[in-house]
Scaffold this motif. Structure first.
Motif, PDB file in Angstrom:
ATOM      1  N   ILE A  44      26.679   3.792   0.756  1.00 38.55           N
ATOM      2  CA  ILE A  44      27.201   4.693   1.608  1.00 38.55           C
ATOM      3  C   ILE A  44      28.267   5.633   1.000  1.00 38.55           C
ATOM      4  O   ILE A  44      28.113   6.884   1.262  1.00 38.55           O
ATOM      5  CB  ILE A  44      27.748   4.009   3.156  1.00 38.55           C
ATOM      6  CG1 ILE A  44      26.894   2.896   3.541  1.00 38.55           C
ATOM      7  CG2 ILE A  44      28.328   4.890   3.881  1.00 38.55           C
ATOM      8  CD1 ILE A  44      27.473   2.102   4.609  1.00 38.55           C
ATOM      9  N   THR A  45      29.335   5.111   0.407  1.00 29.79           N
ATOM     10  CA  THR A  45      30.372   6.313  -0.017  1.00 29.79           C
ATOM     11  C   THR A  45      29.752   7.083  -1.150  1.00 29.79           C
ATOM     12  O   THR A  45      30.157   7.953  -1.266  1.00 29.79           O
ATOM     13  CB  THR A  45      31.505   5.396  -0.428  1.00 29.79           C
ATOM     14  OG1 THR A  45      31.286   4.282  -1.585  1.00 29.79           O
ATOM     15  CG2 THR A  45      32.195   4.580   0.512  1.00 29.79           C
ATOM     16  N   GLY A  46      28.774   6.611  -1.892  1.00 30.85           N
ATOM     17  CA  GLY A  46      28.016   7.305  -2.803  1.00 30.85           C
ATOM     18  C   GLY A  46      27.192   8.512  -2.249  1.00 30.85           C
ATOM     19  O   GLY A  46      27.615   9.800  -2.926  1.00 30.85           O
ATOM     20  N   TYR A  47      26.736   8.049  -1.072  1.00 30.83           N
ATOM     21  CA  TYR A  47      26.194   9.439  -0.533  1.00 30.83           C
ATOM     22  C   TYR A  47      27.097  10.387   0.058  1.00 30.83           C
ATOM     23  O   TYR A  47      27.048  11.615  -0.110  1.00 30.83           O
ATOM     24  CB  TYR A  47      25.145   8.751   0.713  1.00 30.83           C
ATOM     25  CG  TYR A  47      24.690   9.861   1.718  1.00 30.83           C
ATOM     26  CD1 TYR A  47      23.620  10.578   1.207  1.00 30.83           C
ATOM     27  CD2 TYR A  47      25.494  10.066   2.848  1.00 30.83           C
ATOM     28  CE1 TYR A  47      23.017  11.683   2.220  1.00 30.83           C
ATOM     29  CE2 TYR A  47      24.728  11.013   3.737  1.00 30.83           C
ATOM     30  CZ  TYR A  47      23.683  11.933   3.456  1.00 30.83           C
ATOM     31  OH  TYR A  47      23.302  12.737   4.400  1.00 30.83           O
ATOM     32  N   LEU A  48      28.132   9.923   0.613  1.00 29.80           N
ATOM     33  CA  LEU A  48      29.287  10.549   1.125  1.00 29.80           C
ATOM     34  C   LEU A  48      30.033  11.538   0.374  1.00 29.80           C
ATOM     35  O   LEU A  48      30.334  12.603   0.426  1.00 29.80           O
ATOM     36  CB  LEU A  48      30.253  10.012   2.110  1.00 29.80           C
ATOM     37  CG  LEU A  48      29.919   9.065   3.404  1.00 29.80           C
ATOM     38  CD1 LEU A  48      31.044   8.231   3.946  1.00 29.80           C
ATOM     39  CD2 LEU A  48      29.396  10.199   4.415  1.00 29.80           C
ATOM     40  N   SER A  49      30.091  10.994  -0.980  1.00 29.41           N
ATOM     41  CA  SER A  49      30.956  11.580  -2.031  1.00 29.41           C
ATOM     42  C   SER A  49      30.075  12.824  -2.595  1.00 29.41           C
ATOM     43  O   SER A  49      30.856  13.786  -3.043  1.00 29.41           O
ATOM     44  CB  SER A  49      31.052  10.874  -3.218  1.00 29.41           C
ATOM     45  OG  SER A  49      29.738  10.468  -3.899  1.00 29.41           O
ATOM     46  N   ILE A  50      28.818  12.891  -2.294  1.00 29.39           N
ATOM     47  CA  ILE A  50      28.129  14.293  -2.542  1.00 29.39           C
ATOM     48  C   ILE A  50      28.814  15.481  -1.610  1.00 29.39           C
ATOM     49  O   ILE A  50      28.797  16.458  -2.280  1.00 29.39           O
ATOM     50  CB  ILE A  50      26.427  13.997  -2.156  1.00 29.39           C
ATOM     51  CG1 ILE A  50      25.972  12.768  -3.223  1.00 29.39           C
ATOM     52  CG2 ILE A  50      25.813  15.360  -2.609  1.00 29.39           C
ATOM     53  CD1 ILE A  50      24.802  12.474  -2.792  1.00 29.39           C
ATOM     54  N   ARG A  51      29.095  14.988  -0.544  1.00 29.95           N
ATOM     55  CA  ARG A  51      29.862  16.211   0.378  1.00 29.95           C
ATOM     56  C   ARG A  51      31.327  16.210   0.241  1.00 29.95           C
ATOM     57  O   ARG A  51      31.798  17.009   0.606  1.00 29.95           O
ATOM     58  CB  ARG A  51      29.550  15.874   1.724  1.00 29.95           C
ATOM     59  CG  ARG A  51      27.967  15.678   2.073  1.00 29.95           C
ATOM     60  CD  ARG A  51      27.667  15.543   3.598  1.00 29.95           C
ATOM     61  NE  ARG A  51      26.223  15.444   4.060  1.00 29.95           N
ATOM     62  CZ  ARG A  51      25.701  15.343   5.143  1.00 29.95           C
ATOM     63  NH1 ARG A  51      26.677  15.226   6.101  1.00 29.95           N
ATOM     64  NH2 ARG A  51      24.330  15.238   5.152  1.00 29.95           N
ATOM     65  N   GLY A  52      31.798  15.150  -0.679  1.00 23.42           N
ATOM     66  CA  GLY A  52      33.255  15.458  -0.932  1.00 23.42           C
ATOM     67  C   GLY A  52      33.640  14.049  -0.918  1.00 23.42           C
ATOM     68  O   GLY A  52      33.484  13.246  -0.265  1.00 23.42           O
TER      69      GLY A  52
END
Length: 410
Positions: A361-369
């Motif tokens: 989940i955080t890996g996906y969110l990190s793409i956006r910031g």
């Protein structure tokens, strides 16, 4: 009279020896938690592969936990607690002794799964034993967190020492393997005390919540098993990058934030274990600590002053990683005193789900910031706080209900 005092001293001495042996296992567990990530480059070179593949091997630990927790939890209630502790120690020993000399990725992945199984076996045998030898109190389980923190603090230093002196990285595995083998010999010679049946029966009688209340409490605690683990995972994974890229701190300051988290965790263990001398404070304490966790995360997201953020990171370590998860498990075991092993397995099963899903989940969110990935923790902390408040409401009238039950009986 003198004989009675002598027996009492022997019992206390025996209990102390057993407790310390169990804590040593979790000192090694703290090392196991970070040993693969700390040796990623060395392992990649040893296997002639990439760091990404090593990361894939690390996921085997989570797979092993998910496979084993439901099984070990159920069986530890029916079989010997000591047997599961021994199984856990053997799994860790073979993982540590064989991983640095593993010749192929299939064997390495199998050893990682074995470590996950060992983790679940240790939890099923240890938490239940510590609660039972302390007459239902979960105070001793909080100290487990201190030994885990000590292990994952010292292991990186050992890896750095070996690397800087160009010594084979495998010694960072062999040293904890030696320690757990010596402790294994020690455990074999320790007789586990029998459960005090009078206290055990009293606990069962005290567990008088109605089925609807107990169901609500159970759902809340299973959810808390997930959120309490998720909070620590998000923080430890992203706080350094958040400090550097979002708050624009220096590299040293950003890394120091994680050290302060560890310091807060150890401080929390000492304070919480003192407070838990009073068993009646367990439930309100969990609520207060979750509110502190939420407040510290909101503060970190709104403030960019290094000193204040450092204080807040210490506070987060104190409240979220100082033993509050273990205290939640103790409350869970008090609801089901006849099924402590099963409860432990289910609680940490949900924690294992967090260890698998949160990085995705955080890996996906990190793409956006990076900020978005880190601040997911505010949402998790909010859910966690709501869950423990619901728990508090569900079990809040437990004493009143017990008194009514006693009055009717009389």
């Amino acid at each position: 009279m003198e004989l009675s005092k002598s027996n009492q001293k022997n019992t206390v001495s025996h209990k102390t020896r057993l407790s310390m042996s169990l804590f040593i296992n979790y000192f090694i567990h703290g090392m196991v938690l970070v040993i693969l990530t700390q040796n990623m480059i060395s392992l990649a070179n040893s296997w002639n592969t990439s760091i990404a593949v090593v990361s894939y091997v690390i996921s085997g630990i989570g797979i092993g936990r998910l496979m084993a927790y439901p099984v070990t939890g159920i069986l530890s209630d029916k079989l010997n607690r000591k047997m599961f502790i021994i199984i856990g120690m053997l799994c860790y020993f073979f993982f540590l002794a064989l991983m640095p000399i593993a010749s192929n990725l299939v064997l390495a992945y199998g050893l990682a799964i074995l470590a996950g199984i060992g983790n679940s076996a240790l939890d099923a045998g240890t938490y239940t034993t510590l609660v039972e030898i302390n007459n239902g109190s979960g105070r001793a389980t909080v100290f487990i967190k201190a030994f885990i923190s000590a292990g994952d603090f010292l292991l990186p230093l050992a890896v750095f020492f070996l690397s800087s002196h160009k010594i084979w990285f495998g010694f960072s595995f062999m040293i904890p393997a030696t320690i757990i083998f010596i402790n294994f010999i020690n455990i074999l010679n320790i007789k586990f005390p029998k459960i005090n049946n009078k206290i055990f029966q009293a606990e069962i009688k005290q567990s008088t919540l109605s089925k609807p209340r107990k169901t609500i409490a159970t759902i809340s605690l299973l959810g808390y098993g997930y959120t309490s683990m998720a909070l620590m995972l998000v923080f430890t994974q992203w706080i350094t990058l958040y400090g550097k890229e979002v708050l624009s701190f220096s590299n040293i300051t950003a890394h120091f934030l994680l050290s302060l988290y560890s310091l807060g965790s150890i401080t929390g263990v000492l304070v919480i274990s003192f407070i838990l001398k009073h068993k009646s404070l367990e439930k309100p304490l969990v609520v207060i600590l979750n509110l502190m966790t939420l407040a510290s995360l909101v503060g970190i997201s709104m403030i960019d002053n290094p000193v204040i953020v450092e204080i807040l990171c210490t506070l987060f370590g104190f409240s979220a990683a100082g033993g509050v998860m273990q205290t939640g498990l103790t409350i869970f075991m008090q609801l089901f005193p006849k099924h402590r092993g099963l409860v432990t397995g289910l609680f940490y099963f949900f924690g294992s789900i967090a260890s698998l899903t949160i990085p995705l989940i955080t890996g996906y969110l990190s793409i956006r910031g990076i900020g978005l990935a880190f601040n997911l923790n505010i949402l998790i902390a909010s859910i966690s706080t709501i869950l423990v408040i619901i728990l508090m409401i569900a079990v809040g009238d437990e004493r009143k209900h017990q008194n009514v039950t006693r009055t009717k009986t009389q």
